[in-house]
Scaffold this motif. Structure first.
Motif, short mmCIF file in Angstrom:
data_model
loop_
_atom_site.label_atom_id
_atom_site.label_comp_id
_atom_site.label_asym_id
_atom_site.label_seq_id
_atom_site.Cartn_x
_atom_site.Cartn_y
_atom_site.Cartn_z
N LEU A 53 -42.44 -96.89 -19.31
CA LEU A 53 -41.63 -97.44 -18.22
C LEU A 53 -40.34 -98.08 -18.74
N ASP A 54 -40.38 -98.65 -19.93
CA ASP A 54 -39.21 -99.32 -20.50
C ASP A 54 -38.22 -98.37 -21.16
N ALA A 55 -38.60 -97.10 -21.31
CA ALA A 55 -37.74 -96.13 -21.98
C ALA A 55 -36.86 -95.39 -20.98
N ASP A 56 -35.71 -94.92 -21.48
CA ASP A 56 -34.77 -94.16 -20.66
C ASP A 56 -34.86 -92.66 -20.93
N GLY A 57 -35.60 -92.28 -21.95
CA GLY A 57 -35.80 -90.88 -22.31
C GLY A 57 -36.87 -90.78 -23.38
N TYR A 58 -37.32 -89.55 -23.63
CA TYR A 58 -38.49 -89.35 -24.47
C TYR A 58 -38.32 -88.16 -25.40
N LEU A 59 -38.83 -88.31 -26.61
CA LEU A 59 -39.02 -87.21 -27.54
C LEU A 59 -40.50 -87.17 -27.86
N LEU A 60 -41.09 -85.99 -27.76
CA LEU A 60 -42.52 -85.82 -27.99
C LEU A 60 -42.72 -84.87 -29.16
N GLY A 61 -43.63 -85.23 -30.06
CA GLY A 61 -43.94 -84.37 -31.19
C GLY A 61 -45.42 -84.23 -31.38
N THR A 62 -45.88 -83.01 -31.61
CA THR A 62 -47.30 -82.76 -31.77
C THR A 62 -47.56 -81.57 -32.67
N PRO A 63 -48.68 -81.59 -33.38
CA PRO A 63 -49.14 -80.36 -34.01
C PRO A 63 -49.84 -79.50 -32.95
N ALA A 64 -49.90 -78.22 -33.19
CA ALA A 64 -50.69 -77.32 -32.35
C ALA A 64 -52.08 -77.25 -32.97
N ASN A 65 -53.06 -77.71 -32.22
CA ASN A 65 -54.45 -77.70 -32.69
C ASN A 65 -55.26 -76.74 -31.84
N PHE A 66 -55.68 -75.64 -32.44
CA PHE A 66 -56.47 -74.64 -31.73
C PHE A 66 -55.72 -74.14 -30.49
N GLY A 67 -54.39 -73.98 -30.63
CA GLY A 67 -53.58 -73.45 -29.55
C GLY A 67 -53.24 -74.45 -28.46
N TYR A 68 -53.45 -75.74 -28.72
CA TYR A 68 -53.20 -76.77 -27.71
C TYR A 68 -52.53 -77.96 -28.38
N MET A 69 -51.96 -78.86 -27.57
CA MET A 69 -51.38 -80.08 -28.14
C MET A 69 -52.49 -80.89 -28.80
N SER A 70 -52.11 -81.84 -29.64
CA SER A 70 -53.10 -82.67 -30.30
C SER A 70 -53.87 -83.50 -29.26
N GLY A 71 -55.09 -83.84 -29.61
CA GLY A 71 -55.88 -84.71 -28.74
C GLY A 71 -55.21 -86.05 -28.54
N ALA A 72 -54.47 -86.51 -29.55
CA ALA A 72 -53.78 -87.80 -29.44
C ALA A 72 -52.70 -87.74 -28.36
N LEU A 73 -51.91 -86.66 -28.33
CA LEU A 73 -50.88 -86.56 -27.31
C LEU A 73 -51.50 -86.36 -25.93
#
Length: 156
Positions: A53-73
């Motif tokens: 909510l406090d941010a004005d924009g976002y950068l997202l980074g993830t590994p591909a795990n088994f063809g999907y985003m990480s469980g953390a993301l």
């Protein structure tokens, strides 16, 4: 002051190097554009609703795990989706994905969720298979820079 939130899951040396390339581009663009920008780094498992909510924009980074985003993301999205749904529509965002073979499924999964949030993509995701090359590092730097420019423009 504008705020760019970098939400990442960077467990490997390659994903960590990618994070640094994106952040270098973001801070260099803020300096060049003379913008007052704070770059906030949050591991995906530590990012919470007030961060978004406090941010004005976002950068997202993830590994591909088994063809999907990480469980953390995915956990990040599960945590913030509904509380941030209406309040963050239209904010700029960018994505990078690293994998050892297939990365398209992870990128598509993130894009589907972010489409629901109504965020505005600044450019297509940077997808990297294997170790980041010089070209990939440049594209990551540019992703950080373009996202910064979009955040600063949206705050002016």
């Amino acid at each position: 002051m504008a705020r760019l939130l970098v939400i990442h899951h960077t467990p490997s040396p390659d994903t960590h190097a990618m994070l640094h390339s994106v952040c270098d581009g973001a801070t260099a663009a803020a300096d060049e554009l003379g913008g007052d920008l704070e770059v906030v780094l949050r591991p995906a498992l530590a990012a919470v609703v007030p961060d978004v909510l406090d941010a004005d924009g976002y950068l997202l980074g993830t590994p591909a795990n088994f063809g999907y985003m990480s469980g953390a993301l995915k956990h990040f999205f599960d945590t913030v989706y509904y509380p941030c749904l209406d309040a963050t529509r239209g904010r700029p965002w960018g994505l990078w994905v690293h994998g050892n073979n297939e990365v398209d499924g992870a990128a598509l999964a993130v894009q589907r969720i972010v489409t629901g949030l109504g965020w505005s993509a600044v450019r297509p995701p940077v997808l990297v298979v294997g170790s980041p090359t010089v070209d990939a590092s440049e594209r990551l730097w540019e992703l950080g820079a373009v996202t910064t420019a979009a955040v600063l423009e949206s705050c002016s």
